[in-house]
Write an enzyme that holds these catalytic residues in place. Structure first.
Site, short mmCIF file in Angstrom:
data_model
loop_
_atom_site.label_atom_id
_atom_site.label_comp_id
_atom_site.label_asym_id
_atom_site.label_seq_id
_atom_site.Cartn_x
_atom_site.Cartn_y
_atom_site.Cartn_z
CG ASP A 2 -2.07 0.94 1.12
OD1 ASP A 2 -2.33 1.45 0.00
OD2 ASP A 2 -2.73 1.20 2.15
CG HIS A 17 0.59 1.99 -9.33
ND1 HIS A 17 0.28 1.70 -8.02
CD2 HIS A 17 -0.50 2.66 -9.83
CE1 HIS A 17 -0.94 2.16 -7.73
NE2 HIS A 17 -1.42 2.75 -8.82
CG LEU A 73 10.08 -17.45 -2.84
CD1 LEU A 73 11.12 -16.37 -2.50
CD2 LEU A 73 8.95 -16.79 -3.58
#
Ligand code: FPP
Length: 247
Positions: free
Chosen positions: A21, A38, A132
Protein backbone atom coordinates in the site's frame (compact mmCIF):
# COMPACT_ATOMS: atom_id res chain seq x y z
CA UNK A 1 1.41 -10.10 22.14
CA UNK A 2 3.51 -7.03 21.43
CA UNK A 3 7.09 -7.27 20.26
CA UNK A 4 9.47 -7.55 23.19
CA UNK A 5 13.03 -8.43 24.01
CA UNK A 6 13.25 -12.23 24.06
CA UNK A 7 15.98 -14.77 24.38
CA UNK A 8 14.37 -17.08 21.88
CA UNK A 9 13.12 -15.86 18.56
CA UNK A 10 10.53 -17.42 16.28
CA UNK A 11 12.03 -19.10 13.22
CA UNK A 12 11.83 -17.27 9.91
CA UNK A 13 8.27 -17.12 8.60
CA UNK A 14 7.63 -19.80 6.01
CA UNK A 15 4.93 -17.74 4.30
CA UNK A 16 4.89 -13.93 4.12
CA UNK A 17 1.84 -12.15 2.67
CA UNK A 18 2.05 -8.45 1.85
CA UNK A 19 -0.54 -5.73 1.29
CA UNK A 20 1.51 -3.36 -0.86
CA UNK A 21 0.00 0.00 0.00
CA UNK A 22 0.93 3.66 -0.36
CA UNK A 23 2.03 3.91 -3.98
CA UNK A 24 -0.28 6.90 -4.54
CA UNK A 25 0.79 8.69 -1.34
CA UNK A 26 4.44 8.10 -2.15
CA UNK A 27 3.96 9.53 -5.66
CA UNK A 28 2.17 12.60 -4.29
CA UNK A 29 4.95 13.20 -1.76
CA UNK A 30 7.43 13.22 -4.66
CA UNK A 31 5.28 15.47 -6.86
CA UNK A 32 4.70 12.57 -9.26
CA UNK A 33 1.66 10.84 -10.81
CA UNK A 34 0.03 7.86 -9.03
CA UNK A 35 1.17 5.53 -11.81
CA UNK A 36 4.79 6.51 -11.10
CA UNK A 37 4.24 5.18 -7.59
CA UNK A 38 3.11 1.85 -9.06
CA UNK A 39 6.16 1.79 -11.38
CA UNK A 40 8.62 2.37 -8.54
CA UNK A 41 6.58 -0.13 -6.48
CA UNK A 42 7.40 -2.77 -9.10
CA UNK A 43 11.06 -2.27 -8.10
CA UNK A 44 10.11 -3.09 -4.51
CA UNK A 45 8.50 -6.34 -5.72
CA UNK A 46 11.85 -7.34 -7.24
CA UNK A 47 13.80 -6.34 -4.11
CA UNK A 48 11.43 -8.26 -1.82
CA UNK A 49 11.57 -11.39 -3.97
CA UNK A 50 15.36 -11.39 -4.16
CA UNK A 51 15.69 -10.87 -0.41
CA UNK A 52 13.02 -13.47 0.40
CA UNK A 53 14.85 -15.98 -1.74
CA UNK A 54 18.16 -15.10 -0.06
CA UNK A 55 16.60 -15.53 3.38
CA UNK A 56 14.95 -18.83 2.46
CA UNK A 57 11.31 -17.78 2.75
CA UNK A 58 9.28 -20.45 0.98
CA UNK A 59 6.06 -18.59 0.04
CA UNK A 60 5.41 -14.92 -0.72
CA UNK A 61 1.89 -13.67 -1.50
CA UNK A 62 1.56 -10.16 -2.92
CA UNK A 63 -1.75 -8.27 -3.07
CA UNK A 64 -1.32 -6.55 -6.42
CA UNK A 65 -4.92 -5.74 -7.43
CA UNK A 66 -8.13 -6.27 -5.50
CA UNK A 67 -11.67 -6.92 -6.72
CA UNK A 68 -12.42 -3.43 -5.36
CA UNK A 69 -9.57 -1.87 -7.38
CA UNK A 70 -11.71 -2.32 -10.53
CA UNK A 71 -13.56 0.79 -9.29
CA UNK A 72 -10.49 3.00 -9.83
CA UNK A 73 -10.39 5.39 -12.81
CA UNK A 74 -10.02 3.49 -16.08
CA UNK A 75 -6.72 5.23 -16.80
CA UNK A 76 -5.16 3.85 -13.60
CA UNK A 77 -6.58 0.34 -14.15
CA UNK A 78 -5.21 0.28 -17.71
CA UNK A 79 -1.81 1.52 -16.49
CA UNK A 80 -1.70 -1.18 -13.79
CA UNK A 81 -2.67 -3.94 -16.23
CA UNK A 82 0.09 -2.95 -18.66
CA UNK A 83 2.53 -2.68 -15.75
CA UNK A 84 1.68 -6.26 -14.75
CA UNK A 85 2.35 -7.52 -18.29
CA UNK A 86 5.60 -5.54 -18.56
CA UNK A 87 6.77 -6.62 -15.13
CA UNK A 88 6.02 -10.30 -15.81
CA UNK A 89 7.94 -10.20 -19.12
CA UNK A 90 10.84 -8.35 -17.54
CA UNK A 91 11.04 -10.50 -14.42
CA UNK A 92 10.86 -13.96 -16.01
CA UNK A 93 14.71 -14.24 -15.97
CA UNK A 94 14.68 -13.26 -12.26
CA UNK A 95 12.09 -15.96 -11.54
CA UNK A 96 14.12 -18.57 -13.38
CA UNK A 97 17.51 -17.55 -11.92
CA UNK A 98 16.05 -17.56 -8.41
CA UNK A 99 14.03 -20.77 -8.88
CA UNK A 100 10.76 -18.89 -8.24
CA UNK A 101 7.46 -20.52 -9.24
CA UNK A 102 4.67 -18.10 -10.14
CA UNK A 103 1.07 -18.77 -9.22
CA UNK A 104 -1.93 -16.42 -9.50
CA UNK A 105 -4.89 -16.21 -7.15
CA UNK A 106 -8.10 -14.26 -7.71
CA UNK A 107 -10.99 -13.89 -10.10
CA UNK A 108 -8.72 -14.28 -13.11
CA UNK A 109 -11.65 -14.44 -15.57
CA UNK A 110 -12.13 -10.70 -15.05
CA UNK A 111 -8.62 -9.84 -16.20
CA UNK A 112 -8.03 -8.58 -19.75
CA UNK A 113 -7.03 -11.54 -21.94
CA UNK A 114 -3.49 -10.19 -22.52
CA UNK A 115 -2.85 -10.20 -18.76
CA UNK A 116 -4.31 -13.70 -18.41
CA UNK A 117 -2.21 -15.01 -21.30
CA UNK A 118 0.97 -13.43 -19.93
CA UNK A 119 0.29 -14.83 -16.46
CA UNK A 120 -0.47 -18.31 -17.80
CA UNK A 121 2.71 -18.23 -19.87
CA UNK A 122 4.91 -17.34 -16.84
CA UNK A 123 3.10 -19.86 -14.64
CA UNK A 124 3.82 -22.55 -17.20
CA UNK A 125 7.45 -21.52 -17.68
CA UNK A 126 8.21 -21.46 -13.95
CA UNK A 127 6.25 -24.55 -12.92
CA UNK A 128 9.44 -26.60 -12.39
CA UNK A 129 10.86 -24.04 -9.91
CA UNK A 130 10.66 -24.99 -6.27
CA UNK A 131 12.69 -22.69 -4.00
CA UNK A 132 10.08 -19.98 -3.59
CA UNK A 133 6.41 -19.82 -4.60
CA UNK A 134 5.20 -16.34 -5.55
CA UNK A 135 1.42 -16.05 -5.27
CA UNK A 136 0.28 -12.97 -7.12
CA UNK A 137 -3.16 -11.86 -5.95
CA UNK A 138 -4.71 -10.10 -8.95
CA UNK A 139 -8.40 -9.27 -9.24
CA UNK A 140 -8.41 -10.90 -5.83
CA UNK A 141 -10.99 -10.49 -3.09
CA UNK A 142 -11.33 -12.92 -0.24
CA UNK A 143 -15.13 -12.78 -0.23
CA UNK A 144 -15.12 -13.52 -3.94
CA UNK A 145 -12.70 -16.45 -3.38
CA UNK A 146 -14.86 -17.84 -0.55
CA UNK A 147 -18.04 -17.45 -2.63
CA UNK A 148 -16.45 -19.37 -5.50
CA UNK A 149 -15.30 -22.07 -3.06
CA UNK A 150 -18.76 -22.38 -1.46
CA UNK A 151 -20.37 -22.59 -4.91
CA UNK A 152 -18.13 -25.46 -5.93
CA UNK A 153 -18.75 -27.31 -2.64
CA UNK A 154 -22.53 -26.70 -2.92
CA UNK A 155 -22.44 -28.17 -6.42
CA UNK A 156 -20.89 -31.35 -5.02
CA UNK A 157 -23.64 -31.46 -2.39
CA UNK A 158 -26.35 -30.93 -5.06
CA UNK A 159 -24.84 -33.74 -7.13
CA UNK A 160 -25.00 -36.03 -4.10
CA UNK A 161 -21.19 -36.42 -4.02
CA UNK A 162 -20.96 -34.87 -0.55
CA UNK A 163 -23.41 -34.43 2.30
CA UNK A 164 -23.63 -31.13 4.17
CA UNK A 165 -22.83 -32.79 7.49
CA UNK A 166 -19.56 -34.14 6.06
CA UNK A 167 -18.28 -30.67 5.17
CA UNK A 168 -15.01 -29.88 7.01
CA UNK A 169 -12.72 -26.90 7.43
CA UNK A 170 -10.11 -28.78 5.39
CA UNK A 171 -12.56 -29.09 2.46
CA UNK A 172 -13.08 -25.33 2.50
CA UNK A 173 -9.31 -24.73 2.73
CA UNK A 174 -8.77 -27.10 -0.20
CA UNK A 175 -11.40 -25.33 -2.31
CA UNK A 176 -9.68 -21.94 -2.07
CA UNK A 177 -7.28 -20.49 -4.65
CA UNK A 178 -4.50 -21.07 -2.10
CA UNK A 179 -5.14 -24.84 -1.87
CA UNK A 180 -1.95 -26.67 -0.91
CA UNK A 181 -0.22 -23.53 0.41
CA UNK A 182 0.23 -23.17 4.20
CA UNK A 183 -1.44 -20.15 5.83
CA UNK A 184 0.70 -17.00 6.05
CA UNK A 185 2.75 -16.75 9.24
CA UNK A 186 3.24 -13.05 8.73
CA UNK A 187 1.07 -10.39 7.10
CA UNK A 188 2.87 -7.14 6.35
CA UNK A 189 0.91 -4.01 5.44
CA UNK A 190 2.80 -0.93 4.33
CA UNK A 191 1.82 2.72 4.65
CA UNK A 192 0.34 2.72 8.17
CA UNK A 193 -3.14 1.35 7.44
CA UNK A 194 -4.60 -1.10 9.97
CA UNK A 195 -6.98 -2.94 7.66
CA UNK A 196 -7.22 -6.40 6.07
CA UNK A 197 -8.97 -5.02 2.95
CA UNK A 198 -10.64 -8.26 1.87
CA UNK A 199 -7.29 -10.12 1.73
CA UNK A 200 -7.03 -13.83 2.67
CA UNK A 201 -9.76 -13.61 5.33
CA UNK A 202 -9.83 -17.37 5.89
CA UNK A 203 -6.07 -17.92 5.61
CA UNK A 204 -5.04 -15.09 7.99
CA UNK A 205 -6.90 -16.56 10.99
CA UNK A 206 -3.70 -16.87 13.07
CA UNK A 207 -1.18 -14.82 11.11
CA UNK A 208 0.90 -12.23 12.90
CA UNK A 209 0.25 -8.75 11.50
CA UNK A 210 3.02 -6.17 11.15
CA UNK A 211 2.14 -2.67 9.92
CA UNK A 212 4.94 -0.36 8.83
CA UNK A 213 4.71 3.34 8.00
CA UNK A 214 7.00 2.90 5.00
CA UNK A 215 5.17 3.41 1.67
CA UNK A 216 5.46 0.45 -0.70
CA UNK A 217 7.84 2.14 -3.23
CA UNK A 218 10.33 2.66 -0.37
CA UNK A 219 9.89 -0.87 0.99
CA UNK A 220 13.13 -2.64 0.17
CA UNK A 221 15.38 -5.34 1.74
CA UNK A 222 16.05 -3.40 4.93
CA UNK A 223 12.38 -2.83 5.77
CA UNK A 224 11.48 -6.44 4.93
CA UNK A 225 14.13 -7.52 7.44
CA UNK A 226 12.79 -5.04 10.02
CA UNK A 227 9.29 -6.49 9.66
CA UNK A 228 10.60 -10.04 9.94
CA UNK A 229 12.56 -9.09 13.08
CA UNK A 230 9.38 -7.66 14.59
CA UNK A 231 7.57 -10.91 13.75
CA UNK A 232 10.32 -13.07 15.25
CA UNK A 233 9.99 -11.29 18.59
CA UNK A 234 6.30 -12.24 18.87
CA UNK A 235 4.84 -15.16 20.81
CA UNK A 236 2.42 -17.44 18.96
CA UNK A 237 -0.04 -19.57 20.90
CA UNK A 238 -2.76 -20.13 18.29
CA UNK A 239 -5.41 -19.74 20.97
CA UNK A 240 -3.77 -22.23 23.34
CA UNK A 241 -1.60 -21.62 26.38
CA UNK A 242 1.66 -23.05 25.10
CA UNK A 243 3.92 -21.08 22.82
CA UNK A 244 4.26 -22.80 19.43
CA UNK A 245 6.25 -22.04 16.31
CA UNK A 246 3.79 -23.36 13.70
CA UNK A 247 0.34 -24.95 13.75
C1 FPP B 1 -1.77 0.23 -3.45
O1 FPP B 1 -1.33 1.55 -3.42
C2 FPP B 1 -1.16 -0.46 -4.57
C3 FPP B 1 -1.85 -1.02 -5.61
C4 FPP B 1 -3.32 -0.98 -5.72
C5 FPP B 1 -1.16 -1.65 -6.72
C6 FPP B 1 0.01 -2.51 -6.36
C7 FPP B 1 0.82 -2.61 -7.55
C8 FPP B 1 2.16 -2.54 -7.59
C9 FPP B 1 3.03 -2.48 -6.40
C10 FPP B 1 2.76 -2.49 -8.91
C11 FPP B 1 3.68 -3.56 -9.21
C12 FPP B 1 3.18 -4.90 -8.90
C13 FPP B 1 3.50 -5.96 -9.62
C14 FPP B 1 3.11 -7.30 -9.17
C15 FPP B 1 4.27 -5.84 -10.86
P1 FPP B 1 -2.41 2.69 -3.59
O2 FPP B 1 -2.46 3.06 -5.02
O3 FPP B 1 -3.72 2.27 -3.01
O4 FPP B 1 -1.75 3.84 -2.73
P2 FPP B 1 -2.50 4.97 -1.89
O5 FPP B 1 -3.30 4.28 -0.82
O6 FPP B 1 -1.36 5.76 -1.34
O7 FPP B 1 -3.34 5.73 -2.86
Amino acid sequence: MTEDSRDTLLPLPEHVAIIMDGNGRWAKSQGLERVDGHRVGAGSVRAVLEESRRLGIRYVTLYAFSTENWKRPEEEVVALMSLFIKHLEQELPLFLENDIRLRAIGDLERLPSEVRISLQDKIERTKHCESLDLLLAVSYGSRNELTRAFRSLSKRIEQGKLSASELTEEMITDSLDTAGIPDPDLLIRTSSEFRISNFLLWQLAYSEIVVTDVHWPDFREEELNNCIDRYRRRKRRFGGLEEVEHV
